[in-house]
Design a protein around this motif. Structure first.
Motif, PDB file in Angstrom:
ATOM      1  N   ALA A  68     109.255 -18.923 151.708  1.00 29.59           N
ATOM      2  CA  ALA A  68     109.527 -20.047 152.609  1.00 29.59           C
ATOM      3  C   ALA A  68     108.337 -20.214 153.534  1.00 29.59           C
ATOM      4  O   ALA A  68     107.628 -19.243 153.838  1.00 29.59           O
ATOM      5  CB  ALA A  68     110.796 -19.808 153.411  1.00 29.59           C
ATOM      6  N   VAL A  69     108.104 -21.432 153.989  1.00 32.81           N
ATOM      7  CA  VAL A  69     106.951 -21.717 154.848  1.00 32.81           C
ATOM      8  C   VAL A  69     107.201 -21.182 156.255  1.00 32.81           C
ATOM      9  O   VAL A  69     108.232 -21.442 156.870  1.00 32.81           O
ATOM     10  CB  VAL A  69     106.673 -23.222 154.908  1.00 32.81           C
ATOM     11  N   ASN A  70     106.251 -20.409 156.729  1.00 35.89           N
ATOM     12  CA  ASN A  70     106.250 -19.932 158.102  1.00 35.89           C
ATOM     13  C   ASN A  70     105.619 -21.025 158.961  1.00 35.89           C
ATOM     14  O   ASN A  70     104.437 -21.325 158.820  1.00 35.89           O
ATOM     15  CB  ASN A  70     105.444 -18.635 158.188  1.00 35.89           C
ATOM     16  N   SER A  71     106.396 -21.641 159.832  1.00 29.98           N
ATOM     17  CA  SER A  71     105.916 -22.803 160.590  1.00 29.98           C
ATOM     18  C   SER A  71     104.740 -22.464 161.500  1.00 29.98           C
ATOM     19  O   SER A  71     103.945 -23.342 161.855  1.00 29.98           O
ATOM     20  CB  SER A  71     107.055 -23.399 161.424  1.00 29.98           C
ATOM     21  N   SER A  72     104.607 -21.224 161.881  1.00 34.19           N
ATOM     22  CA  SER A  72     103.512 -20.863 162.790  1.00 34.19           C
ATOM     23  C   SER A  72     102.172 -20.759 162.072  1.00 34.19           C
ATOM     24  O   SER A  72     101.115 -20.841 162.708  1.00 34.19           O
ATOM     25  CB  SER A  72     103.823 -19.530 163.479  1.00 34.19           C
TER      26      SER A  72
END
Length: 375
Positions: free
Chosen positions: A256-260
């Motif tokens: 999953a994409v880590n928003s940071s």
């Protein structure tokens, strides 16, 4: 001048990626380890829908069943530990329809490899045949979608030479009940593996891996999950063995994409008490199929005389080569007849707008269309 309506259904491929699982790691990370050209820092890759995830999970389960069925044969042949990851890399790139039959009829490694390779060749030939047929009569999305990449069938698996990406015995130490996050942007050198063990881009939405646990301090299980997930599932279970054993399981980790960071991450943690060392080897990744590149050319140029004091539009009556369809218009000139606008994108109404500011002189202008076809 007359104009002709044209229609082109251009089905672009969307491929898939897939499955389930996830692990966690600590967030201490040095500069990214790359091999070759620099990789983008942002992630903008394909996200699986439910049908694609289900297809991937089914393919993984069937592949693992086949690997289990031929394990005795591999052992009898005294093969090294890499036979499993090499076989899974082949099976993950084989249509599920073929794997389903193989899972109940295959008992030797040679049979598994032979039938998987034959199934891949048949699938590739069928796709080429369907794509060729669709290119000649593209009239609906249904005509071409299956040939170019189905949203519910075509998983695009890219095999890798198996390489070690995580080895907590080297870096990080044993993993416990606190989730440890792993960033697939980094090379294996960051996590105790090989610096040359690198995924493309900012990582991938799903990766095919073999996960091994070693030196557990108590009976338990390992959870591998997408970044940010709170789910607790068992990737490797050693309850039946207790402490101080080694166990392994292969499968696909959905990230999953880590928003940071805009990178694709996953998490790993143990359950049941105690800690364990974790070793993870890549042997491939799933990603979206690249869009089908169109074959494009231009039509027959049309020259048109813009009369003095003319202001208005002109329908383009140019033609594309056989098998091509107009997808955009373009207009140009070499004198003071100005292009007001053009009909690019308005395929059902191709035109160019002109304004001739001269009160006495007509000027020649040029009009054409861009023509494309699905290869």
């Amino acid at each position: 001048m007359k104009f002709r309506r044209s229609q082109l259904v251009l089905a672009l491929a969307a491929g898939l990626c897939l499955s389930a699982g996830a692990l966690a790691q600590n967030t201490t990370a040095s500069a990214p380890v790359t091999s070759g050209s620099a990789r983008p820092a942002s992630a903008s890759k394909y996200k699986l829908n439910a049908a694609q995830l289900a297809e991937a999970q089914a393919r993984v389960q069937l592949a693992n069943t086949i690997a289990q069925n031929v394990a005795a044969d591999a052992k009898a042949k005294s093969l090294g530990d890499d036979w499993r990851t090499n076989l899974l890399g082949t099976l993950y790139n084989t249509p599920s329809s073929a794997l389903s039959g193989m899972s109940t009829s295959i008992s030797t490694l040679d049979q598994a490899l032979s039938q998987a390779n034959a199934a891949q060749q048949q699938a590739a030939a069928a796709k080429v045949s369907a794509s060729t047929s669709a290119a000649g009569h593209a009239s609906s999305a249904e005509d071409t979608t299956e040939a170019l990449g189905s949203s519910s069938y075509d998983l695009v698996f890219t095999p890798m030479t198996p390489c070690r990406w995580i080895d907590t015995r080297v870096t990080g130490g044993a993993i416990g009940s606190t989730a440890r996050v792993y960033d697939t942007y980094y090379g294996g050198g960051t996590y105790g593996g090989s610096s040359s063990c690198v995924l493309p881009g900012a990582g991938e939405p799903a990766i095919a891996v073999n996960v091994t646990i070693a030196s557990p301090t108590a009976a338990g299980f390992l959870t591998v999950r997408s970044y940010g997930s709170t789910g607790i599932t068992s990737w490797v279970n050693w309850y039946q063995f207790g402490a101080n054993v080694q166990a392994a399981n292969a499968g696909v980790i959905s990230t999953a994409v880590n928003s940071s960071t805009s990178h694709y991450d996953f998490e790993v943690l143990t359950g049941g008490g105690g800690t364990a060392q974790v070793i993870l080897d890549y042997f491939g990744y799933f990603s979206a199929a690249p869009a089908t590149a169109l074959n494009c050319t231009t039509g027959t140029q049309q020259n048109y005389s813009v009369a003095a004091n003319f202001s208005g539009y002109h329908f383009i009556d140019t033609t594309c080569p056989s098998g091509y369809t107009a997808v955009a218009t373009f207009c140009w000139n070499e004198n003071n007849a100005n292009i007001v606008s053009n009909g690019s994108g308005l395929i059902a109404f191709p035109w160019c707008g002109w304004r001739n500011l001269s009160t006495t002189t007509a000027y020649e202008v040029h009009e054409n269309v861009s023509c494309c076809q699905v290869p």
